[in-house]
Design an enzyme around this catalytic site. Structure first.
Site, PDB file in Angstrom:
ATOM      1  N   ARG A  65      57.215 132.668  22.839  1.00  0.00           N
ATOM      2  CA  ARG A  65      57.127 132.120  21.486  1.00  0.00           C
ATOM      3  C   ARG A  65      58.009 132.910  20.522  1.00  0.00           C
ATOM      4  O   ARG A  65      58.696 132.327  19.665  1.00  0.00           O
ATOM      5  CB  ARG A  65      55.668 132.130  21.005  1.00  0.00           C
TER       6      ARG A  65
ATOM      7  N   GLU B 246      43.451 130.006  31.935  1.00  0.00           N
ATOM      8  CA  GLU B 246      44.359 130.769  32.787  1.00  0.00           C
ATOM      9  C   GLU B 246      43.650 131.899  33.537  1.00  0.00           C
ATOM     10  O   GLU B 246      44.176 132.435  34.513  1.00  0.00           O
ATOM     11  CB  GLU B 246      45.504 131.346  31.956  1.00  0.00           C
TER      12      GLU B 246
END
Length: 422
Positions: free
Chosen positions: A30, A311
């Site tokens: 990001r 995750e």
């Protein structure tokens, strides 16, 4: 260890270890994307150096940004104008596949995106459709998946768009990250319910603010106005999800594990591990040096909704195979569209070693049973390598297939794991 397999080491007793995990992949990629949209160079310190991160830098280079490594990070310079046709290698990196098409649309090159066979099976159609609605020229021959081509037009008008992000929060993050560079910014209205992994959405909003944008949220509607971005220096936190197997090791072996530089506040979903470990009876403390966990031995079965921390599912599922009773994991139907169908893979591989694991509509049911040696296949999925390592702590002879795939997020994982065990 051969190139094809690794016999996961078994703990011979309690140990006391300190580990350092690499930078967050989610934050690193990001930050790289936002740096290309900034008004000047950004020094990203302590980023993750892994296959996914390198694929992102390669993509940004192809799109017209430039970067150079420093002793403790990477300096990323903004996108520049260019013409011609270029290709972007996606590998099997979801963040690259989903975050970079908007950047290509903002440029003036014709960009072909493709990658590993696995990336062609990962969902991306809702994002491509949303980008078209915002003015992008994208040709995917109706596949809704790679390979596809983006023909840049030097900018995008932006505006309001509706997107179903139920399969991945990255669809929303991709639009928000690029929003400051759209002529009218972007307003995203979500359908299909809340996106999985709310912490990753919060992470995106936090990074936008750090780079000078002013994102707003009203329930399932998000708005990012046009903005000039700037962030001369950004420091990446350690990847807390990558710390999961090391902390699971403490819980399973009544050992003490310290993870250096654990942040006191964070948007990373991996911070939930502190809550889980306490529910397993472990002693958990956080100080200026990092997180310290000491396992307590046996622990009860759990009923866990991992929608926000999906995750972590592979490592948590492996850990729960050693619980004192049955467990249930729910809220993670979206894991069927990750590096592999993680739910099917976990049910198959854990059951193959003796556990009784069944898929549900949105998760797994795990009934502990005596485990035995065998091959634990990893399906080119880094989190499954970590799950196999956890199993090996208590089960001699767990042979982890294709351990090198862990390089997606932690190239030094095997060496660090073996060092922890002495």
């Amino acid at each position: 260890m051969s190139a094809e397999t690794w016999v996961a080491p078994t703990a011979t007793g309690a140990f006391d270890a300190t580990v350092r995990v690499p930078g967050s992949k989610s934050i690193t990629n990001r930050a790289y994307v936002l740096a290309t949209l900034a008004s000047g160079p950004t020094t990203v310190r302590h980023p993750l150096d892994s296959r996914d991160a390198r694929l992102m830098l390669g993509a940004l280079d192809a799109l017209g940004a430039s970067w150079r490594a420093t002793p403790d990070g990477v300096i990323v310079s903004p996108l520049t104008a260019g013409i011609g046709e270029v290709s972007v290698d996606l590998g099997n990196a979801g963040t690259v596949a989903r975050f970079t098409p908007a950047l290509a649309a903002l440029g003036s090159r014709t960009v072909r995106f493709d990658g590993d066979e696995a990336i062609r099976r990962r969902p991306i159609a809702p994002l491509l459709s949303a980008l078209r609605d915002l003015g992008a020229d994208i040709d995917d021959d109706g596949r809704g998946a790679p390979p596809f081509t983006v023909r840049g037009s030097g900018g995008l008008p932006g505006g309001a768009v509706t997107v179903d992000s139920s399969a991945s929060s990255q669809f929303l993050s991709a639009l928000l990250l690029a929003g400051p560079a759209f002529d009218k910014g972007v307003t995203v209205r979500l359908t299909g319910g809340a996106p999985p992994s709310e912490p990753h959405v919060a992470m995106t909003l936090d990074l936008l603010r750090r780079f000078g944008a002013a994102p707003e949220r009203d329930g399932t509607e998000f708005h990012v106005p046009p903005a000039t971005l700037s962030c001369p220096e950004y420091v990446v936190e350690p990847d807390l999800s990558t710390a999961a197997p090391f902390l699971a090791a403490a819980a399973l072996t009544e050992s003490t594990v310290r993870v250096r530089d654990w942040p006191s506040t964070t948007t990373q979903p991996g911070d939930w591990l502190r809550e889980l470990l306490r529910s397993l009876g472990a002693r958990v403390s956080l100080d200026a040096e990092g997180l310290v966990v000491t396992g307590a031995g046996g622990f009860p079965g759990q009923d866990l909704d991992l929608h926000e921390v999906g995750e972590l599912t592979p490592v948590v599922a492996a850990l729960l195979c050693f619980a004192d009773g049955p467990s249930r994991i729910s809220g993670v139907a979206h894991l069927r569209g990750h590096e592999t169908d993680r739910l099917a893979a976990l049910a198959t591989e854990l059951s193959g070693l003796g556990a009784r694991v069944a898929e549900t509509s949105d998760g797994l049911r795990i009934t502990p049973a005596p485990l035995h040696a065998g091959t634990f296949h990893t399906y080119d999925d880094h989190r499954l390598v970590m799950a196999g390592a956890v199993l090996g702590l208590r089960v001699p002879g767990v042979v982890v297939a294709n351990p090198a795939t862990v390089g997606k997020t932690f190239p030094g994982f095997v060496a660090t794991w073996e060092s922890m065990l002495g």
